[in-house]
Design a protein around this motif. Structure first.
Motif, PDB file in Angstrom:
ATOM      1  N   THR A  65       0.836  -1.199   0.000  1.00 40.03           N
ATOM      2  CA  THR A  65       0.000   0.000   0.000  1.00 40.03           C
ATOM      3  C   THR A  65       0.873   1.251   0.000  1.00 40.03           C
ATOM      4  O   THR A  65       1.927   1.293   0.623  1.00 40.03           O
ATOM      5  CB  THR A  65      -0.928   0.007   1.238  1.00 40.03           C
ATOM      6  OG1 THR A  65      -1.667  -1.220   1.266  1.00 40.03           O
ATOM      7  CG2 THR A  65      -1.901   1.173   1.191  1.00 40.03           C
ATOM      8  N   LEU A  69      -1.257   6.539   2.041  1.00 40.43           N
ATOM      9  CA  LEU A  69      -2.510   5.843   2.352  1.00 40.43           C
ATOM     10  C   LEU A  69      -2.361   5.003   3.615  1.00 40.43           C
ATOM     11  O   LEU A  69      -3.276   4.935   4.447  1.00 40.43           O
ATOM     12  CB  LEU A  69      -2.907   4.955   1.166  1.00 40.43           C
ATOM     13  CG  LEU A  69      -4.214   4.161   1.316  1.00 40.43           C
ATOM     14  CD1 LEU A  69      -5.381   5.104   1.572  1.00 40.43           C
ATOM     15  CD2 LEU A  69      -4.464   3.313   0.065  1.00 40.43           C
ATOM     16  N   TRP A  72      -2.674   7.217   6.681  1.00 40.68           N
ATOM     17  CA  TRP A  72      -4.080   7.549   6.953  1.00 40.68           C
ATOM     18  C   TRP A  72      -4.821   6.333   7.511  1.00 40.68           C
ATOM     19  O   TRP A  72      -5.668   6.470   8.404  1.00 40.68           O
ATOM     20  CB  TRP A  72      -4.777   8.047   5.690  1.00 40.68           C
ATOM     21  CG  TRP A  72      -4.555   9.499   5.403  1.00 40.68           C
ATOM     22  CD1 TRP A  72      -3.895  10.043   4.340  1.00 40.68           C
ATOM     23  CD2 TRP A  72      -5.006  10.607   6.190  1.00 40.68           C
ATOM     24  NE1 TRP A  72      -3.889  11.418   4.427  1.00 40.68           N
ATOM     25  CE2 TRP A  72      -4.575  11.795   5.536  1.00 40.68           C
ATOM     26  CE3 TRP A  72      -5.727  10.722   7.375  1.00 40.68           C
ATOM     27  CZ2 TRP A  72      -4.845  13.064   6.039  1.00 40.68           C
ATOM     28  CZ3 TRP A  72      -5.995  11.992   7.881  1.00 40.68           C
ATOM     29  CH2 TRP A  72      -5.559  13.141   7.216  1.00 40.68           C
ATOM     30  N   LEU A  73      -4.490   5.142   6.995  1.00 39.65           N
ATOM     31  CA  LEU A  73      -5.130   3.924   7.470  1.00 39.65           C
ATOM     32  C   LEU A  73      -4.785   3.665   8.931  1.00 39.65           C
ATOM     33  O   LEU A  73      -5.669   3.338   9.738  1.00 39.65           O
ATOM     34  CB  LEU A  73      -4.686   2.738   6.603  1.00 39.65           C
ATOM     35  CG  LEU A  73      -5.263   1.363   6.958  1.00 39.65           C
ATOM     36  CD1 LEU A  73      -6.774   1.371   6.829  1.00 39.65           C
ATOM     37  CD2 LEU A  73      -4.667   0.287   6.050  1.00 39.65           C
ATOM     38  N   SER A 114      -0.790  -2.675  11.025  1.00 43.91           N
ATOM     39  CA  SER A 114      -0.566  -1.479  11.851  1.00 43.91           C
ATOM     40  C   SER A 114       0.082  -1.749  13.203  1.00 43.91           C
ATOM     41  O   SER A 114       0.356  -0.807  13.943  1.00 43.91           O
ATOM     42  CB  SER A 114      -1.910  -0.776  12.107  1.00 43.91           C
ATOM     43  OG  SER A 114      -2.748  -1.582  12.929  1.00 43.91           O
TER      44      SER A 114
END
Length: 218
Positions: A65, A69, A72-73, A114
């Motif tokens: 990714t 992005l 932000w994720l 994450s």
């Protein structure tokens, strides 16, 4: 929920995730041996198996990714989980094998993309009728075994670089000191202010990590 938003605003996200994974795994390892005798394997094992499988989904997203992005994720995940924690929600169903599998899968995906894998399993086991010592043991064993699966997934995606090694070496002393000071102070903390302080730190980390503020803060 504090490390990843801040770290990914200044470091390549897979590098930040791989660094924190190793820091958290090795410093928490001494807690595992006693927890192995106390944990409820009936719910821990399915959650671990699902996490080890589905962490590859999260790791794939982390590897493929766009960096902006991804940031932000991670901001959205941390903010969403923070709101869930503030709401006080707990799972009130029966902690059977299908539910354990679902919780483990969710935690694995979040951990892979994450490194924010904790809240689903924490909310799950805190809602059980088990003794606090068993709940704590469940969490310790789950995170240790799931981390082994995450290490394998990150290795397959080539996340462990020389930069990760440098960050681990630099971070171990301060992270260990933080764990020590936090554990010493935890028993003295007033529950009324503890949650507010913790949630405030998480909110500050998330807010200051927003790419929208790069022109001001970075």
């Amino acid at each position: 929920m504090i490390f990843m938003p801040v770290a990914t605003s200044v470091v390549y996200p897979p590098t930040a995730a791989a660094s924190f994974l190793f820091l958290d795994f090795f410093i928490g390892l001494p807690l595992v041996f006693r927890a192995l005798r106390l944990c409820d394997w009936h719910t821990v094992l399915p959650a671990v198996i699902a996490s080890v499988i589905f962490v590859h989904v999260g790791a794939w997203f982390l590897a493929n990714t766009d960096v902006l992005l991804l940031r932000w994720l991670i901001f959205a995940i941390v903010t969403g989980v923070l709101l869930l924690l503030i709401s006080g929600w707990r799972y009130h169903g029966k902690p059977g094998i299908p539910v354990s599998l679902g919780i483990g899968a969710t935690s694995g995906i979040l951990g892979g993309v994450s490194q924010v894998s904790g809240p689903p399993v924490v909310a799950f086991w805190l809602s059980s009728a088990k003794e606090p010592a068993i709940v704590r043991a469940n969490l310790i064993v789950y995170f240790t075994l799931a981390s082994i699966g995450t290490i394998f997934a990150f290795a397959l995606n080539g996340f462990f670089t020389a930069e990760v090694g440098r960050l681990i070496i630099a971070g171990i002393p301060t992270y260990a000191l933080g764990i020590f000071l936090g554990s010493r102070g935890f028993g003295k903390a007033d529950p009324k202010y503890y949650r507010v302080t913790a949630y405030g730190l998480i909110a500050l980390a998330a807010a200051t990590s927003m790419p929208l503020l790069d022109g001001i803060l970075r």
